[in-house]
Design a protein around this motif. Structure first.
Motif, short mmCIF file in Angstrom:
data_model
loop_
_atom_site.label_atom_id
_atom_site.label_comp_id
_atom_site.label_asym_id
_atom_site.label_seq_id
_atom_site.Cartn_x
_atom_site.Cartn_y
_atom_site.Cartn_z
N PHE A 136 9.68 -15.17 -15.18
CA PHE A 136 8.60 -14.19 -15.29
C PHE A 136 8.61 -13.33 -14.04
CE2 PHE A 136 4.33 -12.65 -14.66
CZ PHE A 136 3.88 -12.36 -15.94
N ILE A 137 8.49 -12.00 -14.22
CA ILE A 137 8.44 -11.11 -13.06
C ILE A 137 7.24 -10.18 -13.16
CG2 ILE A 137 9.58 -9.23 -11.81
CD1 ILE A 137 12.24 -10.51 -12.47
N LEU A 138 6.47 -10.15 -12.08
CA LEU A 138 5.36 -9.23 -11.93
C LEU A 138 5.79 -8.17 -10.92
CD1 LEU A 138 2.31 -8.39 -12.15
CD2 LEU A 138 1.88 -10.01 -10.30
N TYR A 139 5.69 -6.92 -11.30
CA TYR A 139 6.06 -5.83 -10.39
C TYR A 139 4.80 -5.09 -9.96
CZ TYR A 139 8.29 -1.67 -8.49
OH TYR A 139 8.69 -0.65 -7.65
N LEU A 140 4.61 -4.96 -8.65
CA LEU A 140 3.47 -4.23 -8.11
C LEU A 140 3.88 -2.79 -7.87
CD1 LEU A 140 2.60 -7.20 -7.67
CD2 LEU A 140 1.44 -6.43 -5.61
N ASP A 141 3.25 -1.89 -8.59
CA ASP A 141 3.56 -0.46 -8.51
C ASP A 141 2.51 0.22 -7.65
OD1 ASP A 141 4.81 1.97 -9.04
OD2 ASP A 141 3.65 2.29 -10.87
N CYS A 142 2.94 0.68 -6.49
CA CYS A 142 2.00 1.27 -5.53
C CYS A 142 2.62 2.57 -4.99
CB CYS A 142 1.75 0.28 -4.39
SG CYS A 142 0.55 0.83 -3.17
N PRO A 143 1.88 3.68 -5.00
CA PRO A 143 2.42 4.95 -4.51
C PRO A 143 2.89 4.86 -3.05
CG PRO A 143 0.34 5.30 -5.66
CD PRO A 143 0.51 3.81 -5.50
N LYS A 144 3.94 5.62 -2.76
CA LYS A 144 4.53 5.63 -1.42
C LYS A 144 3.50 5.98 -0.34
CE LYS A 144 8.61 7.52 -0.91
NZ LYS A 144 9.66 8.58 -0.80
N GLU A 145 2.63 6.94 -0.63
CA GLU A 145 1.64 7.37 0.38
C GLU A 145 0.71 6.23 0.76
OE1 GLU A 145 2.02 8.87 -2.69
OE2 GLU A 145 3.42 10.38 -1.93
N ILE A 146 0.28 5.45 -0.22
CA ILE A 146 -0.60 4.31 0.07
C ILE A 146 0.16 3.25 0.86
CG2 ILE A 146 -1.90 2.40 -0.97
CD1 ILE A 146 -2.65 4.31 -3.24
N ARG A 147 1.38 2.97 0.44
CA ARG A 147 2.17 1.96 1.14
C ARG A 147 2.42 2.37 2.58
NH1 ARG A 147 7.04 1.42 -0.37
NH2 ARG A 147 7.31 3.19 -1.75
N PHE A 148 2.74 3.63 2.80
CA PHE A 148 3.00 4.13 4.16
C PHE A 148 1.74 4.03 5.01
CE2 PHE A 148 3.56 7.65 7.27
CZ PHE A 148 4.66 7.11 7.95
N SER A 149 0.57 4.31 4.41
CA SER A 149 -0.69 4.25 5.16
C SER A 149 -1.01 2.83 5.63
CB SER A 149 -1.84 4.81 4.33
OG SER A 149 -2.19 3.91 3.29
N ARG A 150 -0.40 1.84 4.99
CA ARG A 150 -0.64 0.44 5.37
C ARG A 150 0.23 -0.02 6.53
NH1 ARG A 150 -0.77 -1.98 -0.83
NH2 ARG A 150 -2.86 -1.22 -1.36
N GLU A 151 1.19 0.79 6.92
CA GLU A 151 2.03 0.46 8.06
C GLU A 151 1.22 0.63 9.35
OE1 GLU A 151 5.05 -0.70 7.95
OE2 GLU A 151 5.78 -0.16 5.96
N ARG A 152 1.62 -0.11 10.39
CA ARG A 152 0.97 0.05 11.69
C ARG A 152 1.21 1.48 12.19
NH1 ARG A 152 3.95 -4.80 13.41
NH2 ARG A 152 5.04 -3.28 14.66
N LYS A 153 0.29 2.01 12.96
CA LYS A 153 0.38 3.40 13.45
C LYS A 153 1.66 3.62 14.26
CE LYS A 153 -3.40 4.77 11.61
NZ LYS A 153 -3.28 5.49 10.34
N GLU A 154 2.04 2.63 15.08
CA GLU A 154 3.27 2.80 15.87
C GLU A 154 4.50 2.85 14.97
OE1 GLU A 154 1.70 -1.27 16.65
OE2 GLU A 154 0.61 0.55 16.24
N THR A 155 4.46 2.06 13.90
CA THR A 155 5.58 2.03 12.96
C THR A 155 5.69 3.36 12.23
OG1 THR A 155 5.19 -0.34 12.66
CG2 THR A 155 6.58 0.74 11.03
N GLN A 156 4.56 3.95 11.90
CA GLN A 156 4.55 5.24 11.19
C GLN A 156 5.20 6.35 12.01
OE1 GLN A 156 0.64 6.32 9.82
NE2 GLN A 156 0.33 4.39 8.73
N LEU A 157 5.20 6.22 13.33
CA LEU A 157 5.77 7.26 14.18
C LEU A 157 7.28 7.39 14.02
CD1 LEU A 157 3.71 6.63 17.45
CD2 LEU A 157 3.38 8.45 15.75
N ASN A 158 7.94 6.32 13.58
CA ASN A 158 9.40 6.37 13.39
C ASN A 158 9.72 6.80 11.96
OD1 ASN A 158 12.14 6.07 13.58
ND2 ASN A 158 12.10 3.92 14.19
N LEU A 159 9.37 8.03 11.65
CA LEU A 159 9.52 8.54 10.29
C LEU A 159 10.97 8.58 9.83
CD1 LEU A 159 7.75 9.51 7.99
CD2 LEU A 159 7.97 11.84 8.87
#
Length: 197
Positions: free
Chosen positions: A144-167
Motif C-alpha cells: 500500500f502506498i500513500l502519496y502526500l501531494d503538497c505544492p512546492k511553495e508550501i514545502r519551501f516555506s517549511r524549510e529553515r530560513k537559512e536553508t532557504q537562502l541557498n536557492l
C-alpha cells in the motif's frame, strides 16, 4: 483530519491474519510525511497492531558518494543519495518475512555508515517513510502506498530560513530531481491514495 486518517488505516489494514503489510508513505521534501506517519502509527497501535517505522533517509550513503561526484547535482540526489540496489537486496526484499535485518545506517555526525540490527519479530505492519519510494526498483515491495501531494511553495516555506537562502541548491539539486521523479514514476497515479496537503 482524524476521519481521513481512520479511512486510510482501514484501506491499508491486512486482509488476511498473519500477513505482514508493508506501507509506503511517499512524498517530496517537506510534504508532511513524518507528521502523517506519527498519526497513522498512533491509529494502528490503538487497533492493537505491532508497527515498525523505517525512514529511508536513515540509509543514505556517505557524502563523498553523493556530492561532487562529477554528475549533475539532481542526478546525485536522485541516483546516488542511496545505494538503491543494495537497499533492494538488503532491505526491501526482506521486509515481508525477515525477523531481523542488518543494514548499514547513516551517521550524520561522523559521515559514516554503521550496521544497525532491525528487529521485525512479531511485526504486523511496516511503515516506510521517505522521498522517491515509488522508484521502479522499490515500488513492488509495498502492499500500500500513500502519496502526500503538497505544492512546492508550501514545502519551501517549511524549510529553515537559512536553508532557504541557498536557492541554487534547491534549483539544481532538489527540485530537478523531484521533477524527474514525478515525470518518470508518476507517483500520484501509482499510489493507492493521494493525500492533498
Amino acid at each position: 483530519m482524524q476521519d481521513k486518517i481512520n479511512a486510510i488505516v482501514e484501506n491499508m489494514l491486512p486482509t488476511a491474519k498473519g500477513k505482514r503489510v508493508v506501507v509506503g508513505i511517499d512524498g517530496l521534501s517537506r510534504s508532511g510525511k513524518t507528521t502523517m506517519v506519527k498519526k497513522l502509527e498512533a491509529s494502528l497501535l490503538e487497533r492493537g497492531l505491532s508497527v515498525k517505522v523505517l525512514h529511508i533517509d536513515d540509509y543514505i550513503v556517505e557524502r563523498n558518494r553523493r556530492y561532487h561526484t562529477g554528475y549533475e547535482e539532481w542526478y546525485e540526489y536522485y541516483h546516488l543519495q542511496w545505494d538503491v540496489q543494495a537497499l533492494q537486496e538488503k532491505l526491501f526484499k526482506k521486509l515481508k518475512n525477515a525477523t531481523e535485518i542488518q543494514l548499514p545506517t547513516y551517521n550524520s555526525q561522523s559521515d559514516t555508515q554503521q550496521i544497525e540490527i532491525i528487529s521485525l519479530l512479531h511485526t504486523d505492519l511496516i511503515i516506510m517513510e521517505g522521498v522517491f519510494l515509488q522508484r521502479i526498483e522499490w515500488r513492488d515491495f509495498f502492499d500500500f502506498i500513500l502519496y502526500l501531494d503538497c505544492p512546492k511553495e508550501i514545502r519551501f516555506s517549511r524549510e529553515r530560513k537559512e536553508t532557504q537562502l541557498n536557492l541554487d541548491k534547491f534549483k539544481n539539486r532538489y527540485w530537478k530531481a523531484e521533477d524527474y521523479y514525478i515525470e518518470k514514476e508518476c507517483p500520484k497515479k501509482r499510489a493507492n491514495i493521494v493525500f492533498h496537503v
